[in-house]
Write a protein that holds these residues in place. Sequence first.
Motif, PDB file in Angstrom:
ATOM      1  N   LEU A 120      28.923   8.128 -31.608  1.00 55.09           N
ATOM      2  CA  LEU A 120      28.199   6.870 -31.470  1.00 55.09           C
ATOM      3  C   LEU A 120      27.124   6.754 -32.550  1.00 55.09           C
ATOM      4  O   LEU A 120      26.916   5.667 -33.118  1.00 55.09           O
ATOM      5  N   PHE A 125      27.324  10.553 -18.475  1.00 46.86           N
ATOM      6  CA  PHE A 125      27.610   9.636 -19.586  1.00 46.86           C
ATOM      7  C   PHE A 125      26.655   8.441 -19.582  1.00 46.86           C
ATOM      8  O   PHE A 125      26.332   7.903 -20.642  1.00 46.86           O
ATOM      9  N   SER A 167      29.756  14.466 -23.348  1.00 43.19           N
ATOM     10  CA  SER A 167      28.830  13.344 -23.529  1.00 43.19           C
ATOM     11  C   SER A 167      28.072  13.472 -24.843  1.00 43.19           C
ATOM     12  O   SER A 167      27.809  12.468 -25.524  1.00 43.19           O
ATOM     13  N   ASN A 188      23.358  10.102 -21.129  1.00 44.75           N
ATOM     14  CA  ASN A 188      23.487  10.725 -22.451  1.00 44.75           C
ATOM     15  C   ASN A 188      24.151   9.844 -23.499  1.00 44.75           C
ATOM     16  O   ASN A 188      24.018  10.104 -24.691  1.00 44.75           O
ATOM     17  N   VAL A 189      24.873   8.809 -23.066  1.00 48.47           N
ATOM     18  CA  VAL A 189      25.565   7.931 -24.019  1.00 48.47           C
ATOM     19  C   VAL A 189      25.131   6.478 -23.856  1.00 48.47           C
ATOM     20  O   VAL A 189      24.711   5.832 -24.816  1.00 48.47           O
ATOM     21  N   SER A 210      20.998  15.228 -29.663  1.00 46.74           N
ATOM     22  CA  SER A 210      22.276  15.717 -29.155  1.00 46.74           C
ATOM     23  C   SER A 210      22.145  17.212 -28.862  1.00 46.74           C
ATOM     24  O   SER A 210      21.067  17.681 -28.496  1.00 46.74           O
ATOM     25  N   ALA A 255      30.349  12.486 -27.641  1.00 45.24           N
ATOM     26  CA  ALA A 255      30.392  11.022 -27.707  1.00 45.24           C
ATOM     27  C   ALA A 255      29.138  10.473 -28.376  1.00 45.24           C
ATOM     28  O   ALA A 255      29.202   9.534 -29.183  1.00 45.24           O
ATOM     29  N   LEU A 256      27.969  11.057 -28.066  1.00 50.27           N
ATOM     30  CA  LEU A 256      26.720  10.613 -28.684  1.00 50.27           C
ATOM     31  C   LEU A 256      26.744  10.842 -30.193  1.00 50.27           C
ATOM     32  O   LEU A 256      26.263  10.008 -30.962  1.00 50.27           O
TER      33      LEU A 256
END
Length: 254
Positions: free
Chosen positions: A187, A125, A180, A128-129, A162, A183-184
């Motif tokens: 985001l 995370f 992750s 990747n985030v 992604s 989440a990206l």
Amino acid sequence: MSSGDRRVCLLTGAGGTLGSEFCRRLYTDYDIVAVHRERVPPAPSQHEWFIDPFAPASPVPENDARVHLIRADLTAPGAIERVVDLALARFGRVDLLVNNASYAGYHTNGLVDGDAALADFGATFGTNVEVPLRMSVRLAQRAWLHDAERNRARNRNVVNVSCASGAEVYSGGQALYSASKAALNHLTRHLAREFTEFGVRVNAIAPNTFPGVTPVENVLRAIYELDSGAMTGGVFDVDDADEEPPAGRHALPA
């Protein structure tokens, strides 16, 4: 400073498969700040100077379009701020941010087999985030936030790389990696909503495994199209078929 003609691209993960191909194919079309860790992308850089042995005094094209390499561990404290400051000091601006750095730790024996998956959570995370978030926010704070008119004029934007697994459940121990990337994706949508206030677009591409399933050429084309387009807040699939772009779509520079 930038040449003035080429767009300035800040690219993370420049030593990986996609980053290397981006630099190799597009270093004459963009002024690229290529952020890498160990592997160096195969393109002329500021560490090289080319000479034609048969005409030593003649200009060599590679010297006019060299990638600017920055070696960095983007998860280290202060690394992102250093990278952003160096990119702005070198070229004076950034028009395209490609958040391509990624971490993939697969846990083929499942999440409950020991503590491997739990131990990998922070790295997964974080890379990747958190890294795309910090890179986008720091660049906005240092260069874009109070420059809305020029942001729109130069069509400035962020492309997050992604993966298809961010929306699907695949086997092979991809739970953390997939979560992750999911989440990206979300985001990306939130960044797009906030960044539109100062004229910067944010999108993500979600290719399948490349080059195994999706040709790298198609992933590059997707980034190039997003940089040239007007869309924002989208998470876009990438064609798996290795084919010529349909009419109306951008072809990559030769």
